[in-house]
Design a protein around this motif. Structure first.
Motif, mmCIF file in Angstrom:
data_model
loop_
_atom_site.group_PDB
_atom_site.id
_atom_site.type_symbol
_atom_site.label_atom_id
_atom_site.label_comp_id
_atom_site.label_asym_id
_atom_site.label_seq_id
_atom_site.Cartn_x
_atom_site.Cartn_y
_atom_site.Cartn_z
ATOM 1 N N UNK A 82 -1.109 25.212 -25.383
ATOM 2 C CA UNK A 82 -2.091 25.820 -24.960
ATOM 3 C C UNK A 82 -3.597 26.776 -25.768
ATOM 4 N N UNK A 83 -3.968 25.495 -26.775
ATOM 5 C CA UNK A 83 -5.320 26.043 -27.068
ATOM 6 C C UNK A 83 -5.100 27.782 -27.486
ATOM 7 N N UNK A 84 -3.640 27.639 -28.191
ATOM 8 C CA UNK A 84 -3.612 28.404 -29.463
ATOM 9 C C UNK A 84 -3.320 30.328 -28.260
ATOM 10 N N UNK A 85 -3.153 29.857 -27.356
ATOM 11 C CA UNK A 85 -3.266 31.007 -26.343
ATOM 12 C C UNK A 85 -1.753 31.716 -25.513
ATOM 13 N N UNK A 86 -0.467 30.783 -26.040
ATOM 14 C CA UNK A 86 0.841 30.288 -26.162
ATOM 15 C C UNK A 86 0.954 30.432 -24.590
ATOM 16 N N UNK A 87 2.626 30.067 -24.356
ATOM 17 C CA UNK A 87 3.615 30.662 -23.385
ATOM 18 C C UNK A 87 3.501 31.057 -22.503
ATOM 19 N N UNK A 88 3.307 31.644 -21.360
ATOM 20 C CA UNK A 88 3.338 32.472 -20.470
ATOM 21 C C UNK A 88 5.488 32.453 -20.565
ATOM 22 N N UNK A 89 5.128 31.588 -19.619
ATOM 23 C CA UNK A 89 6.709 31.726 -18.981
ATOM 24 C C UNK A 89 7.892 29.794 -19.581
ATOM 25 N N UNK A 90 8.841 30.323 -19.898
ATOM 26 C CA UNK A 90 9.719 29.810 -20.406
ATOM 27 C C UNK A 90 10.857 29.181 -19.803
ATOM 28 N N UNK A 91 10.898 27.750 -19.351
ATOM 29 C CA UNK A 91 11.922 27.768 -18.358
ATOM 30 C C UNK A 91 13.372 26.697 -19.480
ATOM 31 N N UNK A 92 14.392 26.922 -19.707
ATOM 32 C CA UNK A 92 15.649 26.072 -19.866
ATOM 33 C C UNK A 92 16.729 25.613 -19.239
#
Length: 383
Positions: A269-279
């Motif tokens: 994510x180029x250091x921006x992190x994740x907005x939505x995690x789907x397990x």
């Protein structure tokens, strides 16, 4: 008629406190605490009869789901892996479509010849949860293929109120393909429910991480791409499933074993992190639990997968970053209409994840084949 039946032995684990209802109905809410030595058999079953509010389906296509595998497979202790509500013996199959061959006298709006997909969750419509609109949490629930007979059979009667016509897909792709696609409306609806109906905060441009490239995970991937996701990073240990994820448009597909998940997600994510995690893998203790610094401010975690141990979550980190965590169970009827429209328009095409179409006679072999988790989806065709 011919049908695939799941059987298991009733051996409650020491210390598991059965309720009176569980004991009387032999319907435990935690199947993995009661059912031992699960096994499959293909054979003859009584032809079903029709009630006035039902339609009779000639089952055309039924998918083998991860939940089916978890009911069929046993852990090291010999007990069923699936942790939810299960009765045995019972005919499996809850992702399906078919053609109506008979209509009950009280049915309106459906007729012989209609092609339909059917909701797996049989909600009552009268309990407090249903009346509040949470039909997937019905307090008097039955589940096709879990607690009542499923669609891995030649015929199945279903109440008309759970049926959704496939006219739009048939008009675009023809009847044969509409029935195959119709069998994937239910699993896609499960992903739709989690993504769009639980937190109501989806935004185009979200960076998304999906754990599990099985049917639910690949459906989630297709839906977020159609909904304008930014980067979509999929994790799955299966090489073939990662290849399918890339074919379906993932930005990256990685093996989660022996890597630092936080570091990998920050890299992609180029250091921006994740907005939505789907397990969608059913192992939140191994997928969600390790995530910390990769979670963007106001990130959302949607936990759909069933199985594995309960995770220990970094609640302090969640508070610091404003992370929202939501469990999502099954589907409600509404997503079926939306999913059918998206399939008919070509926005999503879940046929890309189908690796085999097999007759019901080969059902046991299909389950054995899926043990390796190399296939994403096998469709059985009972008729």
């Amino acid at each position: 008629m011919k049908a695939l039946t799941l059987s298991a032995d009733w051996v409650p684990k020491p210390g598991y406190d059965l309720t009176a209802s569980e004991r009387e109905l032999r319907r435990p809410r935690n199947a993995n605490m009661v059912w031992r030595s699960p096994r499959l058999s293909l054979g003859d079953a009584p032809d079903p009869s029709l009630l006035p509010d039902q339609v009779m389906l000639e089952v055309a296509a039924v998918g083998i789901c991860g939940s089916d595998m978890h009911m069929y497979e046993a852990g090291a202790d010999g007990y069923m892996i699936y942790p939810g509500l299960v009765c045995t013996p019972n005919i499996l199959g809850h992702e399906f479509a078919g053609r109506i061959i008979e209509v009950g006298k009280a049915v309106r709006g459906l007729r012989v010849g209609d092609l339909v997909a059917v909701e797996e969750i049989q909600w009552c419509g009268q309990c407090t949860a249903c009346r509040r609109g949470f039909v997937n949490h019905c307090l008097d629930i039955e589940e096709i293929g879990f607690t009542i007979p499923g669609a891995m059979a030649q015929y199945l009667p279903v109440r008309a109120k759970y049926c959704w016509k496939l006219d739009e897909i048939a008009a675009a792709y023809g009847e044969e393909e509409a029935l195959i696609m119709g069998a994937m409306v239910e699993p896609t609806g499960v992903s739709y429910q989690g993504l769009f109906n639980r937190l109501h905060n989806w935004l185009p441009g979200n960076n998304v991480v999906i754990f599990g490239a099985g049917p639910i995970g690949l459906a989630a991937q297709a839906l977020v791409i159609a909904a304008g996701a930014g980067r979509v990073i999929v994790f799955d240990p299966s090489t073939s499933r990662r290849e399918i994820a890339m074919k379906m448009g993932a930005s990256a597909a990685l093996d989660p074993r022996d890597i630092d998940l936080d570091a990998a997600i920050m890299q992609y994510t180029l250091g921006r992190g994740v907005d939505y995690v789907v397990e969608c893998a059913g192992f939140a203790d191994k997928t969600i639990e390790p995530l910390d610094r990769c979670l963007a401010v106001n990130a959302s975690i949607i936990d759909i997968g069933m199985g594995g141990d309960n995770p220990t979550l970094p609640i302090v980190a969640y508070k610091r970053m404003g992370v929202q965590y939501a469990g999502s169970l099954g589907h409600a009827g509404g997503p079926f209409q939306q999913v059918i429209r998206m399939m008919a328009s070509g926005r999503i095409d879940m046929r890309q994840m189908v690796s085999a179409r097999m007759p019901l006679d080969d059902a046991v072999a299909a389950f054995k084949r899926l043990e390796s988790r190399q296939d994403a989806k096998i469709i059985l065709q009972p008729n």
